[in-house]
Motif scaffolding. Structure first.
Motif, PDB file in Angstrom:
ATOM      1  N   ALA A 239       0.828  -1.007   0.101  1.00 33.62           N
ATOM      2  CA  ALA A 239       0.078  -0.156  -0.073  1.00 33.62           C
ATOM      3  C   ALA A 239       0.983   1.240  -0.106  1.00 33.62           C
ATOM      4  CB  ALA A 239      -0.828   0.027   1.332  1.00 33.62           C
TER       5      ALA A 239
ATOM      6  N   SER B 262       3.251   1.539  -3.332  1.00 35.48           N
ATOM      7  CA  SER B 262       2.465   1.673  -4.740  1.00 35.48           C
ATOM      8  C   SER B 262       1.891   3.099  -4.712  1.00 35.48           C
ATOM      9  CB  SER B 262       1.174   0.727  -4.767  1.00 35.48           C
ATOM     10  OG  SER B 262       1.708  -0.681  -4.827  1.00 35.48           O
ATOM     11  N   PHE B 263       1.447   3.753  -3.460  1.00 38.83           N
ATOM     12  CA  PHE B 263       0.984   4.979  -3.409  1.00 38.83           C
ATOM     13  C   PHE B 263       2.142   6.166  -3.597  1.00 38.83           C
ATOM     14  CE2 PHE B 263      -0.575   8.871  -1.323  1.00 38.83           C
ATOM     15  CZ  PHE B 263      -1.916   9.077  -2.164  1.00 38.83           C
TER      16      PHE B 263
ATOM     17  N   ALA C 192       3.245   6.030  -7.423  1.00 40.64           N
ATOM     18  CA  ALA C 192       2.371   6.771  -8.174  1.00 40.64           C
ATOM     19  C   ALA C 192       2.534   8.131  -8.037  1.00 40.64           C
ATOM     20  CB  ALA C 192       0.670   6.339  -7.644  1.00 40.64           C
ATOM     21  N   LEU C 193       2.752   8.637  -6.632  1.00 41.95           N
ATOM     22  CA  LEU C 193       3.154  10.008  -6.807  1.00 41.95           C
ATOM     23  C   LEU C 193       4.414  10.563  -7.114  1.00 41.95           C
ATOM     24  CD1 LEU C 193       1.595  10.650  -3.029  1.00 41.95           C
ATOM     25  CD2 LEU C 193       0.711  11.479  -5.035  1.00 41.95           C
TER      26      LEU C 193
ATOM     27  N   LEU D 223      -6.362   9.079  -9.847  1.00 39.88           N
ATOM     28  CA  LEU D 223      -7.034   8.064  -8.975  1.00 39.88           C
ATOM     29  C   LEU D 223      -7.781   6.888  -9.975  1.00 39.88           C
ATOM     30  CD1 LEU D 223      -8.602   9.671  -5.903  1.00 39.88           C
ATOM     31  CD2 LEU D 223      -6.308   8.311  -6.134  1.00 39.88           C
TER      32      LEU D 223
ATOM     33  N   LEU E   9      -3.810   5.868 -11.535  1.00 44.20           N
ATOM     34  CA  LEU E   9      -3.617   4.598 -10.617  1.00 44.20           C
ATOM     35  C   LEU E   9      -4.329   3.487 -10.610  1.00 44.20           C
ATOM     36  CD1 LEU E   9      -2.259   4.316  -7.980  1.00 44.20           C
ATOM     37  CD2 LEU E   9      -4.222   5.284  -6.820  1.00 44.20           C
ATOM     38  N   ARG E  10      -5.702   3.433 -11.374  1.00 46.86           N
ATOM     39  CA  ARG E  10      -6.413   2.260 -11.426  1.00 46.86           C
ATOM     40  C   ARG E  10      -6.064   1.375 -12.436  1.00 46.86           C
ATOM     41  NH1 ARG E  10     -12.975   2.328 -12.812  1.00 46.86           N
ATOM     42  NH2 ARG E  10     -13.312  -0.082 -12.794  1.00 46.86           N
TER      43      ARG E  10
ATOM     44  N   ILE F 223      -2.129   0.050 -11.439  1.00 44.82           N
ATOM     45  CA  ILE F 223      -1.938  -0.909 -10.491  1.00 44.82           C
ATOM     46  C   ILE F 223      -2.189  -2.379 -10.667  1.00 44.82           C
ATOM     47  CG2 ILE F 223      -4.293  -1.114  -9.188  1.00 44.82           C
ATOM     48  CD1 ILE F 223      -2.902  -0.270  -6.693  1.00 44.82           C
TER      49      ILE F 223
END
Length: 334
Positions: free
Chosen positions: A122, A125-126, A129-130, A246, A250-251, A254
Motif C-alpha cells: 500500500a 504503490s502510493f 504513483a506520486l 485516481l 492509478l487504477r 496498479i
C-alpha cells in the motif's frame, strides 16, 4: 466468465499441486540418507557413546513413520495424508505431529509477513504513483535515492543493521524471539505489547526493503500509463487532476502490482525465512531452517508443499479475479 474456463483452470491447479507433491515426495528419497538412523545417532552421541541396539531402534521408528513399507505404498499413504493435510510425525520432534508444529508456527508468520507485505504494498504503490505524477509535491523527488538504496539491500542484511542500531547502540527494541523469555502466551494487553515489540525489528527490515521495490515498480507503470490516449482524453475533457490521477492512472497502473502482490502473498510462508532465522522469530521460516539442520525431511516436505499450494492458490485466485479488476479482460469465447 465461462464455467468451462473455470473448470479447466481448476484442473490445471490440481495438476500443478499433484506434480509438486510427487516431486516433494521423491526428491528427498533420492539423497539416500536415513534420517531416522541419523537422528538416533545424534541423540546417542549427546551421551558420549554410541548406543547399542541402534539397528533395532531404527527399524521400530521406521515402522512408526511408515518408512518400512514399499515405496509405492509410502507414496499412496503420502498422497492420502496430503489430501487431508496430515504429514505424519516429525522425525526431529517425535512424538509431535508435523501439523501441530506448523499450526504453532504459522500464525506468527502470517501475522508478521501478511501485515508487512500488505503495508509495504500500500505504501510503496502510493508513493510510486506520486513520484511519477507531475502534480506531486517537489520534495518527493528526494525520496527516490533512499528507495533505490533500500531496495538494493537484502532483508537479512538490513535486519542486522537495524539490530546493531536499535538494539545495541540505542537499546530500544528486543533482539530476538517472538516474546520475552519466561512470558506465558495469553490474551492480554501486556503480552500483545510484548509480541509487538519483538516483531518491530523484523517488520521494519521487511517493510523498508519491500516498500522501495513496490514504489519503483509502480512508478514505472505510472509513467507508461500517463502516456496512454485515454489519459490524454480525460485531461482534454477538463477533468480534475485528482480524478485523472485516481480513476484513470492509478487504477490502470496498479493491475500488474496486484499480480505481483498475489505472488508475494503466496511466498508468505517462507518468503523471508532468513529474517526469521536472524531474529529467532518463531515462524515457519525458522521451523524450516531447524528441520533442514535436523534432516527432518517429513517436516521439509510439509512446508514445501504448503509453499507450492499457497502460490498455486494465489495464482488461481488472481486469474479468476482479474476480469473483476479490469473490465477489458474477458475469458468468454468470441
Amino acid at each position: 466468465m465461462q464455467a468451462a474456463y473455470v473448470a479447466r483452470r481448476f484442473g490445471v491447479f490440481l495438476l500443478i499441486v499433484w506434480l509438486a507433491a510427487s516431486l516433494n515426495f521423491f526428491l528427498p528419497r533420492l539423497s539416500g540418507q536415513d534420517p531416522v538412523r541419523t537422528k538416533l545417532l545424534q541423540q546417542a552421541a549427546l551421551g558420549g557413546y554410541v548406543q547399542g541396539g541402534i539397528d533395532k531402534m531404527t527399524k521400530e521408528y521406521e515402522r512408526r513413520f511408515g518408512l518400512d513399507k514399499p515405496l509405492w505404498r509410502q507414496y499412496l499413504s503420502y498422497l492420502d495424508g496430503v489430501a487431508h493435510l496430515d504429514f505424519n510425525y516429525s522425525i526431529a520432534n517425535y512424538p509431535r505431529r508435523v501439523s501441530e508444529l506448523i499450526a504453532d508456527a504459522l500464525p506468527w508468520t502470517l501475522a508478521l509477513l501478511g501485515t508487512t507485505t500488505l503495508l509495504s504494498f500500500a505504501i510503496g504503490s502510493f508513493l510510486g504513483a506520486l513520484l511519477a505524477w507531475p502534480g506531486a509535491p517537489r520534495w518527493m523527488r528526494w525520496l527516490m535515492p533512499p528507495l533505490w538504496a533500500l531496495h538494493a539491500i537484502p532483508f537479512f542484511l538490513l535486519g542486522l543493521i537495524l539490530t546493531y542500531l536499535l538494539a545495541f547502540q540505542i537499546p530500544l527494541l528486543p533482539i530476538f524471539g517472538g516474546y520475552s523469555a519466561g512470558a506465558f502466551p495469553a490474551l492480554s494487553w501486556r503480552f500483545a505489547t510484548d509480541v509487538l515489540q519483538h516483531a518491530l525489528l523484523p517488520a521494519l527490515s521487511i517493510i523498508l526493503v519491500a516498500t522501495g521495490g513496490w514504489a519503483l515498480g509502480m512508478r514505472g507503470m505510472m509513467v507508461t500509463t500517463m502516456g496512454e490516449d485515454y489519459v490524454t482524453f480525460a485531461e482534454a475533457k477538463g477533468l480534475k487532476a485528482p480524478t485523472v490521477f485516481l480513476r484513470y492512472c492509478l487504477r490502470n497502473a496498479i493491475l500488474p502490482q496486484v499480480t505481483a502482490l498475489a505472488i508475494a502473498l503466496g511466498h508468505i510462508v517462507t518468503g523471508t525465512a532468513l529474517v526469521e532465522i536472524i531474529f529467532s522469530y518463531p515462524g515457519v521460516g525458522l521451523l524450516l531452517y531447524r528441520s533442514i539442520t535436523d534432516n527432518d525431511f517429513v517436516m521439509i516436505q510439509a512446508i514445501t508443499f504448503m509453499l507450492v499450494l499457497a502460490i498455486a492458490t494465489m495464482g488461481l485466485l488472481i486469474d479468476l479475479l482479474y476480469p473483476r479488476l479490469d473490465p477489458r479482460i474477458s475469458y468468454a469465447r468470441r
